[in-house]
Scaffold this motif. Sequence first.
Motif, PDB file in Angstrom:
ATOM      1  N   GLY A 380       0.844  -1.197   0.000  1.00  0.00           N
ATOM      2  CA  GLY A 380       0.000   0.000   0.000  1.00  0.00           C
ATOM      3  C   GLY A 380       0.878   1.246   0.000  1.00  0.00           C
ATOM      4  N   TRP A 381       0.262   2.436  -0.129  1.00  0.00           N
ATOM      5  CA  TRP A 381       1.070   3.667  -0.156  1.00  0.00           C
ATOM      6  C   TRP A 381       0.961   4.430   1.150  1.00  0.00           C
ATOM      7  N   GLU A 382      -0.094   4.154   1.901  1.00  0.00           N
ATOM      8  CA  GLU A 382      -0.290   4.731   3.237  1.00  0.00           C
ATOM      9  C   GLU A 382      -0.043   6.247   3.280  1.00  0.00           C
ATOM     10  N   LYS A 383      -0.543   6.910   2.275  1.00  0.00           N
ATOM     11  CA  LYS A 383      -0.491   8.388   2.176  1.00  0.00           C
ATOM     12  C   LYS A 383      -1.794   8.827   1.532  1.00  0.00           C
ATOM     13  N   SER A 384      -2.184  10.071   1.781  1.00  0.00           N
ATOM     14  CA  SER A 384      -3.404  10.553   1.143  1.00  0.00           C
ATOM     15  C   SER A 384      -3.164  10.846  -0.337  1.00  0.00           C
ATOM     16  N   THR A 385      -4.123  10.415  -1.158  1.00  0.00           N
ATOM     17  CA  THR A 385      -4.048  10.755  -2.595  1.00  0.00           C
ATOM     18  C   THR A 385      -5.063  11.844  -2.942  1.00  0.00           C
ATOM     19  N   ALA A 386      -5.808  12.312  -1.931  1.00  0.00           N
ATOM     20  CA  ALA A 386      -6.949  13.198  -2.185  1.00  0.00           C
ATOM     21  C   ALA A 386      -6.572  14.489  -2.916  1.00  0.00           C
ATOM     22  N   ASP A 387      -5.324  14.926  -2.738  1.00  0.00           N
ATOM     23  CA  ASP A 387      -4.918  16.186  -3.387  1.00  0.00           C
ATOM     24  C   ASP A 387      -4.158  15.971  -4.687  1.00  0.00           C
ATOM     25  N   ALA A 388      -4.009  14.725  -5.109  1.00  0.00           N
ATOM     26  CA  ALA A 388      -3.280  14.473  -6.368  1.00  0.00           C
ATOM     27  C   ALA A 388      -4.117  14.962  -7.548  1.00  0.00           C
ATOM     28  N   ARG A 389      -3.504  15.712  -8.429  1.00  0.00           N
ATOM     29  CA  ARG A 389      -4.203  16.203  -9.622  1.00  0.00           C
ATOM     30  C   ARG A 389      -3.497  15.791 -10.904  1.00  0.00           C
ATOM     31  N   ARG A 390      -2.255  15.296 -10.761  1.00  0.00           N
ATOM     32  CA  ARG A 390      -1.507  14.802 -11.906  1.00  0.00           C
ATOM     33  C   ARG A 390      -0.968  13.425 -11.540  1.00  0.00           C
ATOM     34  N   TRP A 391      -0.657  12.650 -12.522  1.00  0.00           N
ATOM     35  CA  TRP A 391      -0.109  11.316 -12.305  1.00  0.00           C
ATOM     36  C   TRP A 391       1.102  11.375 -11.376  1.00  0.00           C
ATOM     37  N   ALA A 392       1.975  12.356 -11.638  1.00  0.00           N
ATOM     38  CA  ALA A 392       3.219  12.460 -10.867  1.00  0.00           C
ATOM     39  C   ALA A 392       2.965  12.751  -9.388  1.00  0.00           C
ATOM     40  N   ASP A 393       1.766  13.260  -9.054  1.00  0.00           N
ATOM     41  CA  ASP A 393       1.448  13.535  -7.641  1.00  0.00           C
ATOM     42  C   ASP A 393       1.148  12.249  -6.870  1.00  0.00           C
ATOM     43  N   LEU A 394       0.891  11.170  -7.581  1.00  0.00           N
ATOM     44  CA  LEU A 394       0.519   9.925  -6.889  1.00  0.00           C
ATOM     45  C   LEU A 394       1.753   9.255  -6.294  1.00  0.00           C
ATOM     46  N   PRO A 395       1.631   8.686  -5.087  1.00  0.00           N
ATOM     47  CA  PRO A 395       2.763   7.955  -4.498  1.00  0.00           C
ATOM     48  C   PRO A 395       3.207   6.818  -5.436  1.00  0.00           C
ATOM     49  N   ASP A 396       4.483   6.444  -5.362  1.00  0.00           N
ATOM     50  CA  ASP A 396       5.019   5.409  -6.252  1.00  0.00           C
ATOM     51  C   ASP A 396       4.204   4.110  -6.175  1.00  0.00           C
ATOM     52  N   ALA A 397       3.833   3.725  -4.939  1.00  0.00           N
ATOM     53  CA  ALA A 397       3.118   2.452  -4.777  1.00  0.00           C
ATOM     54  C   ALA A 397       1.730   2.522  -5.426  1.00  0.00           C
ATOM     55  N   ALA A 398       1.130   3.712  -5.422  1.00  0.00           N
ATOM     56  CA  ALA A 398      -0.182   3.862  -6.075  1.00  0.00           C
ATOM     57  C   ALA A 398      -0.005   3.774  -7.593  1.00  0.00           C
ATOM     58  N   GLN A 399       1.046   4.389  -8.101  1.00  0.00           N
ATOM     59  CA  GLN A 399       1.332   4.287  -9.542  1.00  0.00           C
ATOM     60  C   GLN A 399       1.548   2.825  -9.930  1.00  0.00           C
ATOM     61  N   ALA A 400       2.276   2.103  -9.074  1.00  0.00           N
ATOM     62  CA  ALA A 400       2.581   0.692  -9.382  1.00  0.00           C
ATOM     63  C   ALA A 400       1.283  -0.135  -9.388  1.00  0.00           C
ATOM     64  N   TYR A 401       0.399   0.161  -8.442  1.00  0.00           N
ATOM     65  CA  TYR A 401      -0.886  -0.540  -8.364  1.00  0.00           C
ATOM     66  C   TYR A 401      -1.682  -0.318  -9.662  1.00  0.00           C
ATOM     67  N   LEU A 402      -1.730   0.933 -10.099  1.00  0.00           N
ATOM     68  CA  LEU A 402      -2.495   1.260 -11.304  1.00  0.00           C
ATOM     69  C   LEU A 402      -1.846   0.652 -12.554  1.00  0.00           C
ATOM     70  N   ARG A 403      -0.535   0.723 -12.622  1.00  0.00           N
ATOM     71  CA  ARG A 403       0.174   0.142 -13.782  1.00  0.00           C
ATOM     72  C   ARG A 403      -0.050  -1.371 -13.867  1.00  0.00           C
ATOM     73  N   ARG A 404      -0.087  -2.011 -12.694  1.00  0.00           N
ATOM     74  CA  ARG A 404      -0.316  -3.464 -12.670  1.00  0.00           C
ATOM     75  C   ARG A 404      -1.722  -3.781 -13.192  1.00  0.00           C
ATOM     76  N   ILE A 405      -2.666  -2.959 -12.811  1.00  0.00           N
ATOM     77  CA  ILE A 405      -4.048  -3.174 -13.280  1.00  0.00           C
ATOM     78  C   ILE A 405      -4.127  -2.960 -14.794  1.00  0.00           C
ATOM     79  N   GLU A 406      -3.438  -1.962 -15.291  1.00  0.00           N
ATOM     80  CA  GLU A 406      -3.406  -1.748 -16.753  1.00  0.00           C
ATOM     81  C   GLU A 406      -2.826  -2.967 -17.460  1.00  0.00           C
ATOM     82  N   ALA A 407      -1.734  -3.499 -16.889  1.00  0.00           N
ATOM     83  CA  ALA A 407      -1.075  -4.640 -17.542  1.00  0.00           C
ATOM     84  C   ALA A 407      -1.991  -5.862 -17.529  1.00  0.00           C
TER      85      ALA A 407
END
Length: 431
Positions: A380-407
């Motif tokens: 998990g990323w254990e950080k708030s994503t509520a203020d993310a407005r761009r992909w780069a704002d997302l924690p690395d673990a959240a990006q990895a989770y989403l990329r895995r789902i895409e794959a």
Amino acid sequence: MSQSKRCTVIVGSQWGDEGKGKIVDVLAESVDVVARYQGGANAGHTVHVGSDEFVLHQIPSGILHPARRCLLGNGVVFDPFQFFEELDALAARGIDAEPRVGVSGRAHLLLAYHKMLDRAAEARRGAGKIGTTGRGIGPAYEDKVARQGIRVADLRDPARMEDLLGRAAERVNERLGAFGSDEQVDLHALCDEVLSIRERLLALSVDTGRVLHDALRAGERVLLEGAQGALLDVDHGTYPYVTSSNTTAGGAALGVGIGPTAIDAVVGVVKAYTTRVGEGPLPTEFPSPMQEHVRQLGGEFGATTGRPRRCGWFDAVVVRYAARVNGLTGLAMTKLDVLDTLPELKIAVGYRAGGALLDDFPGDLGLLEEAEPVYESLPGWEKSTADARRWADLPDAAQAYLRRIEALTEVPIQYVSVGTRRDQIIHVQHG
Ligand code: GDP
């Protein structure tokens, strides 16, 4: 939405309640017309605009944008009383929606007697109940297929209307009696009721196929809004624990009256985890107390019925299947923020059932009921994503989770929603 995509379908790609209302609301910003293609008042879209919350059951959530035209297609079973209640509630909050809505003359009316039948049939099923919302959707579609429904256009001639209502009342009273229900339809009251909305409704009656055809020809952009989700589709869902219509993208062309070649894109809305309401298989369902924990985090209680939703891990088998059945061109992932505090996340990548490893969603309910998910575990990323407005704002673990789902689903994620508000959305740039 990109300029070249003029006709986009938005389709729930799990068991409904994916947050389609919010995604339609976001996408409606750049379209001219929003049309619903199936379902009825059992859809409960919740949209937050500023501090205001709107729950819309029948009117497409695009209505909250000024100047958007909103249509209800022929594939919808249309509850006129609930519809006018919604229009009046919007008017009371300063939104003059009526001049911007149209209802297909071919849409079937859902009347009080359909709700009576729904309740009586469900009570009769006892332990074998389907978990319907009691809104009469199933019985209204049954009437349509049995060629005994009443369509909006049938109200034009009052004598024809009364004749059709008379025949319906007789038929329904017989069935209610057989179900052991003590309710009966009062024909006079029914006719008076329908007469009371007849003119107001006829004024809104259009040929949605024609309106959309002309709009597309004129270069306008159109959004076709689905209700429920792919796994509730009467053909492709977990039958018989399904709704009575084709929720999948194929139903979109049918349900508004345009050809499939008019559709350019299909966006599948998925939650960052999985939920379902009512009975039926849910392979990745959480055990207790995780079930209650995520239900609270995600506020997983039905917008229409208040029923607690069953919750589970993200199921890539389900979404891969939904991607294929709908021809998804992109995903919109909602409620990523709900997972913000979890230390570990799981994704189902296959099922063990019938002594084999399945990587596709089975059509056999028996196999599905015994399916044991095969999980992949991610941090998990254990950080708030509520203020993310761009992909780069997302924690690395959240990006990895989403990329895995895409794959796993082989569909690009185009939107990530990180909160209930309109602005809590990330438009993901690809390539
Ligand atoms: P629909 O029928 O698919 O539109 O889904 P519902 O409206 O029944 O459920 C979606 C619920 O989730 C609503 O209360 C939304 O406000 C809420 N929601 C949508 N997107 C998000 C999100 O990204 N994060 C959170 N926390 N809530 C969301």
